[in-house]
Write a protein that holds these residues in place. Structure first.
Motif, PDB file in Angstrom:
ATOM      1  N   GLY A   1      -9.774   5.645  -7.417  1.00  0.00           N
ATOM      2  CA  GLY A   1      -9.655   4.873  -6.181  1.00  0.00           C
ATOM      3  C   GLY A   1      -8.994   3.532  -6.408  1.00  0.00           C
ATOM      4  N   LEU A   2      -9.352   2.888  -7.534  1.00  0.00           N
ATOM      5  CA  LEU A   2      -8.731   1.605  -7.856  1.00  0.00           C
ATOM      6  C   LEU A   2      -7.238   1.769  -8.111  1.00  0.00           C
ATOM      7  CD1 LEU A   2      -9.030  -1.417  -8.476  1.00  0.00           C
ATOM      8  CD2 LEU A   2      -9.548  -0.802 -10.845  1.00  0.00           C
ATOM      9  N   LEU A   3      -6.854   2.832  -8.812  1.00  0.00           N
ATOM     10  CA  LEU A   3      -5.436   3.083  -9.072  1.00  0.00           C
ATOM     11  C   LEU A   3      -4.673   3.350  -7.778  1.00  0.00           C
ATOM     12  CD1 LEU A   3      -5.604   5.316 -12.286  1.00  0.00           C
ATOM     13  CD2 LEU A   3      -4.993   2.891 -12.117  1.00  0.00           C
ATOM     14  N   VAL A   4      -5.292   4.123  -6.871  1.00  0.00           N
ATOM     15  CA  VAL A   4      -4.646   4.396  -5.579  1.00  0.00           C
ATOM     16  C   VAL A   4      -4.474   3.100  -4.793  1.00  0.00           C
ATOM     17  CG1 VAL A   4      -4.941   5.547  -3.347  1.00  0.00           C
ATOM     18  CG2 VAL A   4      -5.405   6.791  -5.456  1.00  0.00           C
ATOM     19  N   LEU A   5      -5.500   2.239  -4.819  1.00  0.00           N
ATOM     20  CA  LEU A   5      -5.413   0.959  -4.116  1.00  0.00           C
ATOM     21  C   LEU A   5      -4.294   0.089  -4.686  1.00  0.00           C
ATOM     22  CD1 LEU A   5      -6.574  -0.989  -2.012  1.00  0.00           C
ATOM     23  CD2 LEU A   5      -8.184  -1.792  -3.758  1.00  0.00           C
ATOM     24  N   ILE A   6      -4.191   0.039  -6.028  1.00  0.00           N
ATOM     25  CA  ILE A   6      -3.128  -0.748  -6.656  1.00  0.00           C
ATOM     26  C   ILE A   6      -1.759  -0.193  -6.287  1.00  0.00           C
ATOM     27  CG2 ILE A   6      -2.108  -1.381  -8.880  1.00  0.00           C
ATOM     28  CD1 ILE A   6      -4.949  -1.464 -10.024  1.00  0.00           C
ATOM     29  N   ALA A   7      -1.627   1.133  -6.302  1.00  0.00           N
ATOM     30  CA  ALA A   7      -0.355   1.749  -5.948  1.00  0.00           C
ATOM     31  C   ALA A   7       0.000   1.473  -4.489  1.00  0.00           C
ATOM     32  CB  ALA A   7      -0.421   3.261  -6.196  1.00  0.00           C
ATOM     33  N   ALA A   8      -1.009   1.521  -3.596  1.00  0.00           N
ATOM     34  CA  ALA A   8      -0.752   1.261  -2.183  1.00  0.00           C
ATOM     35  C   ALA A   8      -0.303  -0.181  -1.957  1.00  0.00           C
ATOM     36  CB  ALA A   8      -2.003   1.568  -1.362  1.00  0.00           C
ATOM     37  N   VAL A   9      -0.966  -1.126  -2.621  1.00  0.00           N
ATOM     38  CA  VAL A   9      -0.581  -2.538  -2.484  1.00  0.00           C
ATOM     39  C   VAL A   9       0.820  -2.765  -3.029  1.00  0.00           C
ATOM     40  CG1 VAL A   9      -1.112  -4.887  -3.229  1.00  0.00           C
ATOM     41  CG2 VAL A   9      -2.956  -3.361  -2.513  1.00  0.00           C
ATOM     42  N   SER A  10       1.120  -2.133  -4.170  1.00  0.00           N
ATOM     43  CA  SER A  10       2.457  -2.270  -4.751  1.00  0.00           C
ATOM     44  C   SER A  10       3.515  -1.686  -3.820  1.00  0.00           C
ATOM     45  CB  SER A  10       2.493  -1.578  -6.109  1.00  0.00           C
ATOM     46  OG  SER A  10       3.806  -1.594  -6.644  1.00  0.00           O
ATOM     47  N   TYR A  11       3.211  -0.539  -3.226  1.00  0.00           N
ATOM     48  CA  TYR A  11       4.175   0.099  -2.316  1.00  0.00           C
ATOM     49  C   TYR A  11       4.352  -0.724  -1.046  1.00  0.00           C
ATOM     50  CZ  TYR A  11       6.625   3.902   0.061  1.00  0.00           C
ATOM     51  OH  TYR A  11       7.558   4.657   0.718  1.00  0.00           O
ATOM     52  N   TYR A  12       3.265  -1.335  -0.581  1.00  0.00           N
ATOM     53  CA  TYR A  12       3.341  -2.136   0.642  1.00  0.00           C
ATOM     54  C   TYR A  12       4.291  -3.323   0.466  1.00  0.00           C
ATOM     55  CZ  TYR A  12       1.789  -4.945   4.635  1.00  0.00           C
ATOM     56  OH  TYR A  12       1.761  -5.684   5.796  1.00  0.00           O
ATOM     57  N   PHE A  13       4.295  -3.930  -0.712  1.00  0.00           N
ATOM     58  CA  PHE A  13       5.116  -5.118  -0.949  1.00  0.00           C
ATOM     59  C   PHE A  13       6.477  -4.798  -1.572  1.00  0.00           C
ATOM     60  CE2 PHE A  13       0.837  -7.013  -0.767  1.00  0.00           C
ATOM     61  CZ  PHE A  13       1.081  -8.028   0.147  1.00  0.00           C
ATOM     62  N   ARG A  14       6.846  -3.539  -1.588  1.00  0.00           N
ATOM     63  CA  ARG A  14       8.178  -3.192  -2.060  1.00  0.00           C
ATOM     64  C   ARG A  14       9.224  -3.720  -1.091  1.00  0.00           C
ATOM     65  NH1 ARG A  14       9.095   2.968  -3.556  1.00  0.00           N
ATOM     66  NH2 ARG A  14      11.198   2.104  -3.669  1.00  0.00           N
ATOM     67  N   PRO A  15      10.452  -3.968  -1.553  1.00  0.00           N
ATOM     68  CA  PRO A  15      11.510  -4.430  -0.640  1.00  0.00           C
ATOM     69  C   PRO A  15      11.778  -3.403   0.461  1.00  0.00           C
ATOM     70  CG  PRO A  15      12.160  -4.756  -2.923  1.00  0.00           C
ATOM     71  CD  PRO A  15      10.901  -3.941  -2.959  1.00  0.00           C
TER      72      PRO A  15
END
Length: 399
Positions: A49-63
Motif C-alpha cells: 500500500g505504501l508503494l502504491v501511494l508513493i507511485a500515485a503521488v509520483s505520477y500525480y506530480f509528473r509533467p
C-alpha cells in the motif's frame, strides 16, 4: 517478457521489505502485540500500500506535457484525484452540518453515519435537486441547437472552447452542460418511477403469494421463474424492439413502453424477495390475530406485513434502482431507450464516444463522453454506499 520479470522482482522486493518491516517492528517495540501477532500477509499489504501511494503521488506530480505532447493519463489521473478529494471533503462537511442542524433524530442519524454513507446521501440529494429544478438550472434547452458544433469543453477560446458553453457542444450544436442537467431529470426520474412501479407490482404479488399460498403461489412463482430465466437486458432489448413498432402504430410514447417493460422484468426480482420475507412474517402470531379479527387482504399486506418488511425492501429498492438506472442507460446507448430530442446520459455516451479518439493529443475533447459516463457511475456508487449502510443498520450489527 520484461514486464513479467519486473513484476516478479517488485513482488520479491516487497516481500523482503515486508519481512524487514515486521521484524524491525517487533524488535523496536519490545515485541508488542501489534507486530508480534501481525501475519506476514498483513505486513506485505502495508508495504504494498505504501508503494502504491508513493507511485500515485509520483505520477500525480509528473509533467503534464512531455516534449510538447499532453499526457492524457496524467491529466485524467489528476482530475480523478482532485474529484475524489473534493467529494470526500464535501461529504465530511455535509456530515458535520447534519450533526449540527436538524431534529434530534436526524442529528443522531448523522452522528452514526459513516463518511461513505454521507457521500452517498449528499450525491443523491444533489441529483434530486438537479432533476427537479433542471429547467431553472440549465442555461439552455435540451433541444436547443446552436450554430457552432463540436466546441471543446473548458471554455478556453485558444483551445477551441467558448465561455458560453463551458462543457462544449455536441456534433449538432447542442449544449452538453444543459443536456447533462436534463439527462438527470429524464434518466433518474424515469428510473425512479420505474423502480416504484416494479416494487408496487412485485411486492404486492409477493406478499399475496405468501399469504394465500397454494395454487396461486405456484402459478405466480413458476411464471416468475420463467421470466427470470431470460437475461434481463436481452429480454428488455427484444421487447423494446417490438414496442418501437407498436408505439408508432398506437401513437403511444416509446418511453411509456420502456417503463412498463423494465418494471415488469424487475418486478420478478422484487417478487422473490417479497415472497421470501412475507413467508417468514405470515406465520407470526399477530398475523393470525389479524385474520381472526376478520381483516381483509389489503390490511394484512399494507398494515401488518409491509411495516415489518421495510428494512430489506428499502435495501433492495436502492439496489434495484441502480439496476433499472443502468438498464435505461444501456437501452438508450443501444438506441431503443429514451429517444431524441430528450437528453439521456446513455445516448450522450453513444453520440459523443467518437471524441475518445482525441484523448492522446487533446484530453479536453475526450472529456465530453466521460461526463455522462461519470454521472452514471457517480450515482450508482452513491446509491450503493447508502444501501450498504442501510443493510448494516437493518442487520443489527454494531461498529
Amino acid at each position: 517478457m520484461s514486464w513479467l520479470m519486473n513484476l516478479v522482482l517488485i513482488l520479491i522486493a516487497t516481500a523482503v521489505v515486508a519481512w524487514v518491516f515486521r521484524f524491525a517492528g517487533q524488535k523496536f517495540t519490545g515485541n508488542k502485540p501489534f507486530f508480534r501477532d501481525m501475519p506476514f500477509a498483513v505486513a506485505f499489504g502495508y508495504v504494498a500500500g505504501l508503494l502504491v501511494l508513493i507511485a500515485a503521488v509520483s505520477y500525480y506530480f509528473r509533467p503534464v506535457e512531455v516534449n510538447g505532447v499532453p499526457s492524457a493519463g496524467v491529466i485524467f489521473f489528476r482530475w480523478a484525484v482532485q474529484g475524489f478529494t473534493g467529494f470526500a471533503i464535501a461529504a465530511y462537511l455535509f456530515r458535520l452540518l447534519g450533526q449540527a442542524v436538524g431534529t434530534a433524530g436526524t442529528r443522531k442519524l448523522f452522528r452514526a453515519m459513516p463518511l461513505t454513507a454521507a457521500f452517498g446521501v449528499l450525491v443523491i440529494l444533489l441529483y434530486a435537486i438537479v432533476s427537479i429544478f433542471a429547467g431553472s438550472i440549465a442555461p439552455y434547452g435540451q433541444e436547443e441547437i446552436f450554430a457552432n458544433a463540436n466546441i471543446v469543453p473548458g471554455g478556453n477560446p485558444m483551445l477551441g472552447g467558448d465561455p458560453n458553453f463551458p462543457l462544449g457542444t455536441d456534433q449538432i450544436g447542442r449544449d452538453i452542460y444543459s443536456r447533462l442537467i436534463y439527462g438527470a431529470q429524464n434518466t433518474v426520474g424515469i428510473a425512479f418511477a420505474t423502480t416504484c412501479l416494479a416494487f408496487f407490482v412485485g411486492g404486492s404479488l409477493g406478499f399475496l403469494a405468501a399469504i394465500v399460498g397454494g395454487w396461486l403461489d405456484q402459478i405466480l412463482s413458476r411464471a416468475v421463474d420463467v421470466l427470470m430465466a431470460i437475461p434481463a437486458l436481452i429480454f428488455a432489448l427484444l421487447l423494446m424492439t417490438i414496442a418501437s413498432v407498436w408505439s408508432n402504430q398506437l401513437g403511444v410514447d416509446r418511453t411509456i413502453f420502456m417503463v412498463l417493460i423494465i418494471a415488469m422484468i424487475d418486478s420478478t426480482r422484487v417478487y422473490r424477495l417479497a415472497r421470501a420475507v412475507g413467508q417468514n412474517i405470515v406465520v407470526m402470531d399477530y398475523i393470525e390475530a389479524a385474520k381472526l379479527r376478520g381483516e381483509g387482504m389489503g390490511y394484512l399486506i399494507f398494515k401488518e406485513i409491509l411495516p415489518n418488511a421495510t428494512a430489506p425492501l428499502l435495501a433492495e429498492f436502492g439496489l434495484r434502482f441502480c439496476f433499472v438506472f443502468l438498464t435505461i442507460a444501456s437501452l438508450s446507448f443501444l438506441g431503443v431507450g429514451i429517444q431524441p430530442p430528450l437528453a439521456d446520459w446513455g445516448t450522450m455516451v453513444k453520440d459523443l464516444s467518437q471524441f475518445i479518439n482525441f484523448a492522446a493529443f487533446a484530453p479536453n475533447v475526450a472529456t465530453a463522453p466521460l461526463l455522462a459516463a461519470g454521472a452514471i457511475a457517480l450515482l450508482t456508487v452513491a446509491v450503493n454506499f447508502v444501501v450498504d449502510w442501510m443493510l448494516h443498520k437493518s442487520s443489527g450489527l454494531k461498529d
